[in-house]
Design an enzyme around this catalytic site. Structure first.
Site, PDB file in Angstrom:
ATOM      1  N   ARG A 299      34.009  25.102  41.096  1.00  0.00           N
ATOM      2  CA  ARG A 299      34.977  25.192  40.008  1.00  0.00           C
ATOM      3  C   ARG A 299      36.420  25.128  40.546  1.00  0.00           C
ATOM      4  O   ARG A 299      36.758  25.840  41.497  1.00  0.00           O
ATOM      5  CB  ARG A 299      34.725  26.542  39.346  1.00  0.00           C
ATOM      6  CG  ARG A 299      35.840  27.128  38.579  1.00  0.00           C
ATOM      7  CD  ARG A 299      35.657  28.646  38.419  1.00  0.00           C
ATOM      8  NE  ARG A 299      36.557  29.121  37.414  1.00  0.00           N
ATOM      9  CZ  ARG A 299      37.033  30.361  37.363  1.00  0.00           C
ATOM     10  NH1 ARG A 299      36.667  31.254  38.257  1.00  0.00           N
ATOM     11  NH2 ARG A 299      37.860  30.715  36.423  1.00  0.00           N
TER      12      ARG A 299
ATOM     13  N   PRO B 129      33.127  36.820  35.229  1.00  0.00           N
ATOM     14  CA  PRO B 129      32.693  35.521  34.718  1.00  0.00           C
ATOM     15  C   PRO B 129      33.241  34.318  35.496  1.00  0.00           C
ATOM     16  O   PRO B 129      34.404  34.305  35.898  1.00  0.00           O
ATOM     17  CB  PRO B 129      33.216  35.501  33.279  1.00  0.00           C
ATOM     18  CG  PRO B 129      34.260  36.554  33.221  1.00  0.00           C
ATOM     19  CD  PRO B 129      33.854  37.600  34.222  1.00  0.00           C
ATOM     20  N   ASN B 130      32.361  33.376  35.696  1.00  0.00           N
ATOM     21  CA  ASN B 130      32.650  32.076  36.325  1.00  0.00           C
ATOM     22  C   ASN B 130      32.829  32.148  37.839  1.00  0.00           C
ATOM     23  O   ASN B 130      32.972  31.112  38.485  1.00  0.00           O
ATOM     24  CB  ASN B 130      33.877  31.397  35.670  1.00  0.00           C
ATOM     25  CG  ASN B 130      33.654  31.171  34.193  1.00  0.00           C
ATOM     26  OD1 ASN B 130      32.661  30.565  33.815  1.00  0.00           O
ATOM     27  ND2 ASN B 130      34.531  31.679  33.363  1.00  0.00           N
TER      28      ASN B 130
ATOM     29  N   GLU C  32      41.413  46.190  42.739  1.00  0.00           N
ATOM     30  CA  GLU C  32      41.376  44.948  41.938  1.00  0.00           C
ATOM     31  C   GLU C  32      41.742  43.778  42.855  1.00  0.00           C
ATOM     32  O   GLU C  32      42.757  43.830  43.547  1.00  0.00           O
ATOM     33  CB  GLU C  32      42.384  45.073  40.795  1.00  0.00           C
ATOM     34  CG  GLU C  32      42.522  43.825  39.940  1.00  0.00           C
ATOM     35  CD  GLU C  32      43.579  43.991  38.833  1.00  0.00           C
ATOM     36  OE1 GLU C  32      44.128  45.102  38.657  1.00  0.00           O
ATOM     37  OE2 GLU C  32      43.864  42.972  38.172  1.00  0.00           O
TER      38      GLU C  32
ATOM     39  N   ASN D 230      36.712  42.012  40.959  1.00  0.00           N
ATOM     40  CA  ASN D 230      37.411  40.853  40.422  1.00  0.00           C
ATOM     41  C   ASN D 230      36.794  40.587  39.054  1.00  0.00           C
ATOM     42  O   ASN D 230      35.743  39.947  38.946  1.00  0.00           O
ATOM     43  CB  ASN D 230      37.258  39.631  41.336  1.00  0.00           C
ATOM     44  CG  ASN D 230      38.073  38.446  40.836  1.00  0.00           C
ATOM     45  OD1 ASN D 230      38.565  38.457  39.702  1.00  0.00           O
ATOM     46  ND2 ASN D 230      38.212  37.425  41.675  1.00  0.00           N
TER      47      ASN D 230
ATOM     48  N   HIS E 219      42.106  39.445  43.110  1.00  0.00           N
ATOM     49  CA  HIS E 219      42.080  38.101  42.530  1.00  0.00           C
ATOM     50  C   HIS E 219      42.292  37.091  43.648  1.00  0.00           C
ATOM     51  O   HIS E 219      43.148  37.299  44.524  1.00  0.00           O
ATOM     52  CB  HIS E 219      43.167  37.924  41.472  1.00  0.00           C
ATOM     53  CG  HIS E 219      42.994  38.862  40.325  1.00  0.00           C
ATOM     54  ND1 HIS E 219      42.025  38.680  39.369  1.00  0.00           N
ATOM     55  CD2 HIS E 219      43.614  40.031  40.025  1.00  0.00           C
ATOM     56  CE1 HIS E 219      42.073  39.678  38.513  1.00  0.00           C
ATOM     57  NE2 HIS E 219      43.023  40.525  38.890  1.00  0.00           N
ATOM     58  N   ILE E 220      41.547  36.029  43.582  1.00  0.00           N
ATOM     59  CA  ILE E 220      41.639  34.983  44.595  1.00  0.00           C
ATOM     60  C   ILE E 220      43.005  34.284  44.490  1.00  0.00           C
ATOM     61  O   ILE E 220      43.676  34.054  45.491  1.00  0.00           O
ATOM     62  CB  ILE E 220      40.472  33.986  44.393  1.00  0.00           C
ATOM     63  CG1 ILE E 220      39.142  34.725  44.608  1.00  0.00           C
ATOM     64  CG2 ILE E 220      40.612  32.776  45.317  1.00  0.00           C
ATOM     65  CD1 ILE E 220      37.946  33.999  44.039  1.00  0.00           C
TER      66      ILE E 220
ATOM     67  N   ARG F  95      50.785  32.154  37.593  1.00  0.00           N
ATOM     68  CA  ARG F  95      50.062  31.198  36.758  1.00  0.00           C
ATOM     69  C   ARG F  95      50.468  31.353  35.280  1.00  0.00           C
ATOM     70  O   ARG F  95      51.581  31.759  34.995  1.00  0.00           O
ATOM     71  CB  ARG F  95      48.550  31.377  36.987  1.00  0.00           C
ATOM     72  CG  ARG F  95      48.165  31.101  38.443  1.00  0.00           C
ATOM     73  CD  ARG F  95      46.682  31.293  38.696  1.00  0.00           C
ATOM     74  NE  ARG F  95      45.874  30.330  37.940  1.00  0.00           N
ATOM     75  CZ  ARG F  95      44.550  30.420  37.813  1.00  0.00           C
ATOM     76  NH1 ARG F  95      43.887  31.422  38.395  1.00  0.00           N
ATOM     77  NH2 ARG F  95      43.897  29.513  37.121  1.00  0.00           N
TER      78      ARG F  95
ATOM     79  N   TYR G  41      40.586  27.808  43.709  1.00  0.00           N
ATOM     80  CA  TYR G  41      39.670  28.843  44.200  1.00  0.00           C
ATOM     81  C   TYR G  41      38.963  28.501  45.512  1.00  0.00           C
ATOM     82  O   TYR G  41      38.200  29.311  46.037  1.00  0.00           O
ATOM     83  CB  TYR G  41      38.627  29.169  43.111  1.00  0.00           C
ATOM     84  CG  TYR G  41      39.248  29.674  41.828  1.00  0.00           C
ATOM     85  CD1 TYR G  41      39.948  30.877  41.803  1.00  0.00           C
ATOM     86  CD2 TYR G  41      39.162  28.943  40.641  1.00  0.00           C
ATOM     87  CE1 TYR G  41      40.532  31.349  40.637  1.00  0.00           C
ATOM     88  CE2 TYR G  41      39.747  29.408  39.464  1.00  0.00           C
ATOM     89  CZ  TYR G  41      40.428  30.612  39.470  1.00  0.00           C
ATOM     90  OH  TYR G  41      41.010  31.073  38.325  1.00  0.00           O
TER      91      TYR G  41
ATOM     92  N   ASP H 169      38.324  51.073  30.561  1.00  0.00           N
ATOM     93  CA  ASP H 169      37.841  52.433  30.267  1.00  0.00           C
ATOM     94  C   ASP H 169      36.745  52.859  31.239  1.00  0.00           C
ATOM     95  O   ASP H 169      36.668  54.031  31.619  1.00  0.00           O
ATOM     96  CB  ASP H 169      37.305  52.521  28.830  1.00  0.00           C
ATOM     97  CG  ASP H 169      38.428  52.693  27.807  1.00  0.00           C
ATOM     98  OD1 ASP H 169      39.582  52.920  28.214  1.00  0.00           O
ATOM     99  OD2 ASP H 169      38.140  52.606  26.601  1.00  0.00           O
TER     100      ASP H 169
ATOM    101  N   ALA I 101      38.346  36.548  34.146  1.00  0.00           N
ATOM    102  CA  ALA I 101      39.057  36.436  32.858  1.00  0.00           C
ATOM    103  C   ALA I 101      39.056  37.750  32.073  1.00  0.00           C
ATOM    104  O   ALA I 101      39.993  38.019  31.297  1.00  0.00           O
ATOM    105  CB  ALA I 101      38.430  35.326  32.026  1.00  0.00           C
TER     106      ALA I 101
HETATM  107  C1  DQA Z   1      40.778  35.185  38.920  1.00  0.00           C
HETATM  108  C2  DQA Z   1      42.013  34.948  38.070  1.00  0.00           C
HETATM  109  C3  DQA Z   1      41.666  35.002  36.588  1.00  0.00           C
HETATM  110  O1  DQA Z   1      42.825  34.790  35.808  1.00  0.00           O
HETATM  111  C4  DQA Z   1      40.647  33.941  36.249  1.00  0.00           C
HETATM  112  O2  DQA Z   1      40.270  34.050  34.897  1.00  0.00           O
HETATM  113  C5  DQA Z   1      39.481  33.936  37.151  1.00  0.00           C
HETATM  114  C6  DQA Z   1      39.651  34.239  38.568  1.00  0.00           C
HETATM  115  C7  DQA Z   1      41.056  35.033  40.424  1.00  0.00           C
HETATM  116  O3  DQA Z   1      40.252  35.512  41.217  1.00  0.00           O
HETATM  117  O4  DQA Z   1      42.056  34.413  40.806  1.00  0.00           O
HETATM  118  O5  DQA Z   1      38.374  33.594  36.736  1.00  0.00           O
HETATM  119  O6  DQA Z   1      40.351  36.525  38.705  1.00  0.00           O
END
Ligand code: DQA
Length: 139
Positions: A17, A9-10, A95, A71, A97-98, A104, A22, A84, A74
């Protein structure tokens, strides 16, 4: 080699954003660069804001692809369903994350994904996806 990127999401709002966290590149722009860089790999990109759709995609590719770069955004911090689904497939999941979620807010420090991932890459911006591909190539 077939690798699927799955963004949660997002992440469709990358480049718009919270640019301070990011960056200013959209994922589509970045993905074009990635495909040019890794021409020998079949690279696929999927994004959804909906938890069940992410699970469907993980199940769709998870018995066939050589690797998944996930990724879950949230949902990383909330989704037992996604965790699962990773347990239920055979393709290895990295996994990504940017941002560095460990530096954080406290609620970002918990990941339901990490225990089932092959590895975790975070805090290197979009370059984290490059690193995940390089790691699959190195196997
Ligand atoms: C994220 C980190 C998450 O906590 C956040 O909710 C995101 C992006 C990252 O790529 O840093 O939407 O996954």
């Amino acid at each position: 080699m077939k690798i699927q990127i799955i963004n949660g999401p997002n992440l469709n709002l990358l480049g718009v954003r919270e640019k301070d966290i990011y960056g200013s590149l959209s994922f589509d722009e970045y993905f074009l660069k990635l495909k040019t860089k890794f021409k020998n790999i079949e690279l696929f990109n999927y994004q959804s804001n909906i938890e069940g759709e992410l699970i469907n995609k993980i199940q769709d590719v998870g018995f066939d692809f050589d690797g998944i770069i996930l990724n879950a955004a949230a949902y990383t911090h909330t989704s037992i369903g996604i965790a699962d689904s990773i347990r239920g497939i055979t393709s290895p999941v990295i996994e990504v994350h940017i941002s560095n979620t460990k530096s954080r807010e406290d609620f970002r420090k918990k990941s339901f994904i990490s225990p089932h991932a092959k590895g975790v890459i975070q805090g290197f911006g979009l370059y984290g996806y490059d690193l995940a591909i390089l790691s699959f190539l190195n196997d």
